[in-house]
Design an enzyme around this catalytic site. Structure first.
Site, PDB file in Angstrom:
ATOM      1  CB  CYS A 149      -4.971   5.715  -1.329  1.00  0.00           C
ATOM      2  SG  CYS A 149      -5.303   5.134  -3.007  1.00  0.00           S
ATOM      3  CG  HIS A 179      -4.021   0.798   0.065  1.00  0.00           C
ATOM      4  ND1 HIS A 179      -5.097   1.264   0.793  1.00  0.00           N
ATOM      5  CD2 HIS A 179      -4.206   1.239  -1.197  1.00  0.00           C
ATOM      6  CE1 HIS A 179      -5.907   1.938  -0.002  1.00  0.00           C
ATOM      7  NE2 HIS A 179      -5.387   1.946  -1.213  1.00  0.00           N
ATOM      8  CD  GLU A 210      -4.604  -0.269   3.911  1.00  0.00           C
ATOM      9  OE1 GLU A 210      -5.295  -0.435   2.892  1.00  0.00           O
ATOM     10  OE2 GLU A 210      -3.726   0.614   3.990  1.00  0.00           O
TER      11      GLU A 210
END
Length: 368
Positions: A258, A344, A346
């Site tokens: 990001c 993202h 994750e």
């Protein structure tokens, strides 16, 4: 009188007004308005440091209906949004037996001002058409002239440096000191699930403050570097660009997510720009140009790399693109062991299609 029985107003920078009911703390708040299209994971969203300075519009119809879980569903040590806008808000009852409490109490304890009973579809259409702008929520005043004066003092997100405000004050360690891999994490607003993905893969982490000198980070002698997500305008972070440049010069593997992706691009002279309304949701389609596979991704960003500069750069390969608008979603350097993605992997909340990127990075680290 509970907050849900009190009137509230949402005022946009262009003068548009929406009226609804108060939620959370009674008060007034300002920030950049943005919308997230995810249908779950509201607590993870509110505690994501990348939302610092922003007021979030939840587009799913019901918010608060499953309560909150402390610690396990928090992506940082506190709520980071400046306010919340939603349609239907459940302020008292929640369905999950394992919840630690209601979202209303959670907001009240954290001093978060919000507004419900708003047609969020109308709000989103307005932002989508007019673009990102500042806004104000108030449940203590309906004096529009006074509220407009408060809103006019709210700084624009473009040009705003926020990462150093929310970064860890002191370095800290996570994981097993005897782990296979040592990673230095530069905390520009890092989410907890990113750290869990590394410690769960046998990594020992030292998490550094955003403005830690590069020499201090390098002196710890890690096997690789991770550049985190975070809020604000990457174009205002010359200090971070200098740090990432210094880490690249060590020749050790580097991975950015990001904001970390944008900073890596800036080290190569690729500029960033403020997006019309940003990408925030759990189902953005991204194509991996190296494998040809598509991924459903979790995203939260209002800035992006300039496509022409990325695609024409002789030392940069674009590895991922967004299939909705063809924005740059991933790059790798041809002359150094470094890569990054805009989205993202994750998740938290969201799908796990891109989780392989952690393994890809650690394979690069361990091979080096």
């Amino acid at each position: 009188m509970t907050s849900q029985s009190q009137a509230a107003v949402l005022l946009l920078q262009d003068g548009t007004v929406f009226k609804g009911k108060a939620l959370g703390k009674i008060g007034t708040t300002t920030g950049e308005i943005c919308f997230n299209t995810g249908m779950t994971g509201y607590q993870e969203l509110y505690t994501d440091p990348s939302y610092f300075g922003q007021i979030i519009v939840n587009t799913t119809a019901h918010i608060g209906n499953y309560g909150v879980k402390l610690d396990t569903e928090e992506e940082s040590d506190s709520i980071k949004i400046k306010g919340m806008v939603c349609n239907a808000f459940e302020d008292e009852y929640y369905s999950r037996a394992t919840a630690d409490g209601s979202l209303q109490d959670y907001f009240d304890r954290n001093g978060i001002v919000g507004i419900s009973d708003i047609d969020t579809r109308q709000v989103v259409r307005h932002i989508r058409d007019k673009g990102a702008m500042n806004c104000l929520i108030s449940s203590e005043s309906e004096d529009m002239a006074a509220l407009q004066a408060i809103l006019n003092d709210c700084p624009d997100m473009e040009g705003l440096e926020l990462s150093s405000v929310i970064s860890t004050a002191e370095p800290y360690f996570l994981g097993d000191p005897g782990a296979k891999t040592r990673l230095a994490v530069i905390d520009y607003g890092c989410k907890r699930n990113i750290l869990r993905n590394f410690t769960g893969r046998d990594c020992y982490l030292k998490v550094f403050n955003a403005k830690s000198p590069a020499a201090e980070i390098i002196a710890w002698n890690p096997d690789g570097y991770f550049i985190s997500n975070g809020p604000g305008d990457p174009g205002s972070m010359d200090y971070a660009v200098d740090t990432v440049n210094a880490l690249l010069e060590t020749g050790k593997p580097l991975f950015g997510i990001c904001l970390g992706h944008q900073l890596l691009g800036l080290t190569q002279g690729i500029g960033t720009y403020k997006m019309h309304s940003g990408h925030r949701g759990l189902n953005h389609p991204v194509k991996n140009l190296l494998t040809g596979r598509c991924e459903v991704t979790s995203q939260n960003h209002g800035f992006a790399l300039k496509p022409d500069e990325a695609n024409s750069h002789p030392e940069v390969e674009v590895t991922h693109i967004n299939l909705n608008d063809h924005t740059i979603e991933g790059i790798r350097l041809k002359n150094k062991p470094a890569f990054s993605v805009q989205y993202h992997p994750e998740a938290a909340p969201g799908p796990n299609d891109a989780n392989y990127l952690f393994d890809q990075f650690l394979e690069m680290v361990r091979e080096s």
